[in-house]
Design a protein around this motif. Structure first.
Motif, PDB file in Angstrom:
ATOM      1  N   ASN A 430       0.858  -1.181   0.000  1.00  9.36           N
ATOM      2  CA  ASN A 430       0.000   0.000   0.000  1.00  9.36           C
ATOM      3  C   ASN A 430       0.898   1.236   0.000  1.00  9.36           C
ATOM      4  O   ASN A 430       1.487   1.594   1.023  1.00  9.36           O
ATOM      5  CB  ASN A 430      -0.914  -0.020   1.231  1.00  9.36           C
ATOM      6  CG  ASN A 430      -1.997   1.042   1.161  1.00  9.36           C
ATOM      7  OD1 ASN A 430      -1.791   2.123   0.616  1.00  9.36           O
ATOM      8  ND2 ASN A 430      -3.156   0.724   1.724  1.00  9.36           N
ATOM      9  N   SER A 437      -0.452  -4.647   3.183  1.00  2.00           N
ATOM     10  CA  SER A 437      -1.868  -4.735   3.521  1.00  2.00           C
ATOM     11  C   SER A 437      -2.462  -5.970   2.855  1.00  2.00           C
ATOM     12  O   SER A 437      -2.032  -6.376   1.767  1.00  2.00           O
ATOM     13  CB  SER A 437      -2.604  -3.473   3.051  1.00  2.00           C
ATOM     14  OG  SER A 437      -4.002  -3.615   3.222  1.00  2.00           O
ATOM     15  N   SER A 459      -1.060  -4.594  -7.996  1.00  2.00           N
ATOM     16  CA  SER A 459      -0.033  -3.776  -7.350  1.00  2.00           C
ATOM     17  C   SER A 459       1.209  -4.660  -7.243  1.00  2.00           C
ATOM     18  O   SER A 459       1.431  -5.539  -8.068  1.00  2.00           O
ATOM     19  CB  SER A 459      -0.513  -3.306  -5.965  1.00  2.00           C
ATOM     20  OG  SER A 459       0.476  -2.544  -5.326  1.00  2.00           O
TER      21      SER A 459
END
Length: 763
Positions: A430, A437, A459
């Motif tokens: 994050n 996270s 991500s």
């Protein structure tokens, strides 16, 4: 005469005047055979020939003709032509045509075939495309016996003259290049000229999308960005800007990918990613860079590997969006999704999916703080990464909420199966929080070697290993605290006794005094500060004190073993110098602690206890010296016990065998505990199973070490007991005077005596 030949032809046998039968003639006074085939012309008719026999003849049809009978003798026109093309369909080779003739046949090649030169009459296909049979902007396609012409891409066949005419793609499809470009028709093709600030990444027939070259600038000037990262961002920004300038120098996608991997490799090798902010900037730059590089790669699949990075990119181009699944993988992870997810809502004419893995990307302890705060109710959990960090990128810009989750398969760095004390979880980086996270990622399944994650966004991802602390039971905590309190009281009494009792002063007494002092301070610090993990600095200080005083206690235990060996086995009268005692008892631990602090000061203090960290084998700075001391003391103990066994038998032969064994056993076990023998049980605590009994044994024996020392060296010592009686008799004269006299008289009857100078009777 005519009648004769007619009858002859009819086969009638008539006698002649010469006496010869029909079919024979009289020659030189005898009958000889008449050759009817020679005598009569065309005797058998057309398409046949005559065969003479003795006294007769027969007819045979020529090759290619057939009669109703095998042989005939009358010219009846029975030889009919045979149609070989009907009777034998394979009489001619493949691709040839059979043509019947009178008495024979012939094979000929149809249109589009020719006789094989120098062959056996077979037909081969004629390649009409070798000559210019098709017009301009068309492609000749040879077929078996023929050919066809098709217009090249970008052209169509005109209805009137069948010529290939250019297709105006710009007029054919509305908004072909999008609203941010100009469509330019060319002969057989077209190109999209992007507006300022937009680009199709070198794919001239793709729609133009907005460029954001500012993303490659450092976040702010005050933030410390590594120079190598700045250099990489500068190169990427230059490449980004050149895509919108036709006159600027262009870098190929392969060249940019090589520079990206080499630069990231150096960043990881140099260890510049030390804080969460720099790590966020690095991972963000990697993701943005792949979005810039991916569309520029020429090959459908491109792989590039360096020492610390491994990259794979899959690219698809075309007018229609690709379909099906796409899998990209590295040596440590697999990324599985669908081209539908990769494309998203808008398809500009290209799509790509990429996966980048990093080998030496270790995040700091601060990156787990957010998770630790969330999990405070579960206890002080320790988090570690057990996979390489990977970045997954697709051409779809909307990746925060994917309609279909993507799948990531991670290979564990350390093979370890889940247990009660360890769980795996899927996490992503994050960037806003600068921490790991687990939101949006679900662990599908896991074994000792791999973990499968399903995530609804993209991500940088990894597998997090949560180590849950073993919760101490109430009984264990109670035993520890009560045992330490008793040990502290007894150690304090030992310190006062060894310091002020003048009748027992000597080398062993000095060793006992400092051993009691070190254990007293270590137990006191342990009782008050072992759980002070809320303050990192204070926790490190407590861990350092415990490291020093426990090592010092073991060094004094070693001196106790050496002195005991000298007294019992060697029977030396000389004592060790105090300088040597202090050098070993306090100097050696000080050197070990100083070196340990210099090498790895972060090893003092853990997330659970204020003790030495298990990371990087830092615990060995305590474990190895303790093992050496216990081994040496064990050798001294075995020799001493063997010597004592003889002395128990020789000094007091009147004692019963049972009392000898009992006295010897109690003395040996007590001395073994004083020499650090109970720490042997502590070594078994590193086993994952079956440690509950060992935990209780180690806790009880280590906490009661002070009590054992007080009993062994104070209460069991006749001299010390005499001093205690004198002290208590001064406080309570009437009560202790009678009891002291009784004990003195009973002790005087015991035959066991010893030399106080050597202390052998008090062992």
């Amino acid at each position: 005469m005519e009648l004769k030949w007619t009858l002859l032809l009819l086969g009638l046998v008539l006698p002649s005047c010469s006496g010869c039968a029909i079919g024979f003639r009289f020659d030189k006074k005898k009958c000889v055979d008449e050759d009817e085939c020679e005598s009569f012309v065309n005797l058998c008719g057309d398409h046949s020939h005559c065969v003479n026999t003795e006294g007769s003849y027969y007819c045979i049809c020529h090759e290619g003709f057939r009669s109703r009978t095998v042989n005939f003798t009358v010219t009846t026109g029975e030889c009919k032509d045979i149609n070989e093309c009907i009777e034998n369909e394979s009489v001619c080779s493949v691709h040839s045509m059979c043509e019947n003739t009178i008495g024979s046949f012939k094979c000929r090649c149809p249109s589009g075939y020719q006789i094989t030169p120098g062959g056996n009459g077979t037909c081969e296909d004629v390649n009409e495309c070798e000559s210019s049979v098709c017009g301009a902007h068309s492609t000749c396609i040879n077929t078996s016996g023929s050919f066809s012409c098709s217009c090249s891409s970008g052209f169509y066949k005109h209805e009137k003259n069948s010529n290939c005419t250019d297709i105006d793609e710009c007029a054919d499809v509305a908004d072909r290049c999008g609203s941010h470009a100009i469509c330019n028709n060319t002969q057989g093709s077209y190109s999209c000229i992007c507006h300022r600030g937009y680009s199709n990444y070198g794919n001239n027939q793709s729609k133009c999308i907005e460029m954001n070259c500012e993303q490659f600038k450092p976040e702010n000037e005050t933030h410390h960005t590594p120079e190598k990262l700045k250099s990489l961002l500068s190169l990427l920004m230059k490449s980004c800007e050149s895509l919108n300038d036709s006159d600027a120098e262009h870098f190929t996608g392969e060249h940019l990918l090589e520079n990206l991997c080499m630069s990231s490799d150096e960043l990881l090798s140099e260890g510049n990613l030390v804080d969460s902010e720099t790590l966020s900037q690095f991972l963000g730059a990697m993701e943005n860079s792949m979005r810039l590089i991916g569309p520029q790669l020429k090959e459908p699949v491109t792989r590039f590997e360096t020492h610390n990075t491994h990259t794979e990119v899959a690219v698809r181009r075309g007018e229609a969006p690709p379909t099906g699944s796409v899998i990209v993988s590295t040596d440590s992870a697999h990324f599985n999704t669908s081209w539908k997810t990769v494309v998203g809502k808008s398809y500009p004419g290209f799509a790509f999916a990429a996966l980048v893995s990093y080998k030496d990307l270790n995040t700091s302890r601060d990156s787990f703080n957010k998770i630790s705060q969330i999990s405070q109710e579960e206890g002080n959990i320790i988090y570690q990464l057990n996979s390489r960090v990977v970045t997954a990128i697709i051409s779809n810009p909307e990746t925060k909420h994917l309609s279909d989750p993507v799948t990531l398969v991670f290979k564990h760095v350390q093979e370890r199966a889940e247990s009660k004390g360890m769980k795996y979880s899927c996490v992503y980086w994050n960037e806003a929080q600068g921490a790991w996270s687990g939101r949006g990622c679900v662990r599908a399944w896991s074994n000792s070697t791999h973990t499968v994650c399903s995530c609804s966004h993209l991500s940088s991802f990894a597998v997090l290993m949560a180590l849950y602390p073993i919760k101490d039971t109430f009984a264990l905590v109670l035993i520890t605290r009560v045992g330490l309190v008793l040990s502290l009281i007894c150690l304090l009494l030992c310190i006062l006794t060894f310091r002020f009792c003048r009748f027992i002063q000597g080398t062993r007494n000095s060793i006992h005094l400092h051993l009691s002092l070190c254990l007293f301070i270590a137990d006191l610090v342990f009782l008050c500060g072992i759980s002070s993990t809320y303050n990192k600095g204070a926790c490190a200080f407590v861990a350092g004190l415990l490291h020093f005083f426990f090592l010092a206690a073991f060094c004094w235990m070693l001196l106790e073993g050496v002195q005991l060996y000298r007294m019992v086995v060697l029977v030396f009268q000389s004592t060790l110098k105090h300088l040597y005692l202090y050098a070993v008892g306090y100097g050696a631990p000080l050197v070990i602690v100083a070196i340990s602090a210099i090498v790895n000061w972060e090893g003092y203090g853990t997330d659970r206890h204020c003790w030495l960290s298990l990371d990087n084998y830092f615990i060995l700075s305590f474990f190895v010296p303790v093992c050496i001391i216990i081994i040496i003391n064990s050798i001294f103990f075995i020799i001493t016990v063997w010597k004592l066994a003889k002395k128990f038998s020789s000094l007091n032969p009147d004692l019963s065998k049972l009392r000898k064994i009992r006295s010897f056993t109690v003395t040996a076990v007590a001395q073994l505990c004083v020499l650090g023998g109970m720490w042997v049980f502590g070594f078994f605590l590193f086993q994952e199973e079956g440690t509950q009994v060992m935990v209780y044994l180690f806790t009880i024996l280590s906490c009661l070490q002070g009590v054992l020392m007080f009993v062994l060296h104070c209460l069991l010592s006749k001299t010390v007991r005499g001093e205690y009686y004198k002290l208590f008799s001064r406080i309570w004269p009437q009560k202790w005077k009678a009891e002291y006299s009784t004990n003195q008289s009973s002790n005087s009857q015991q035959p066991l005596q010893g030399n106080d100078s050597t202390g052998e009777s008090q062992i």
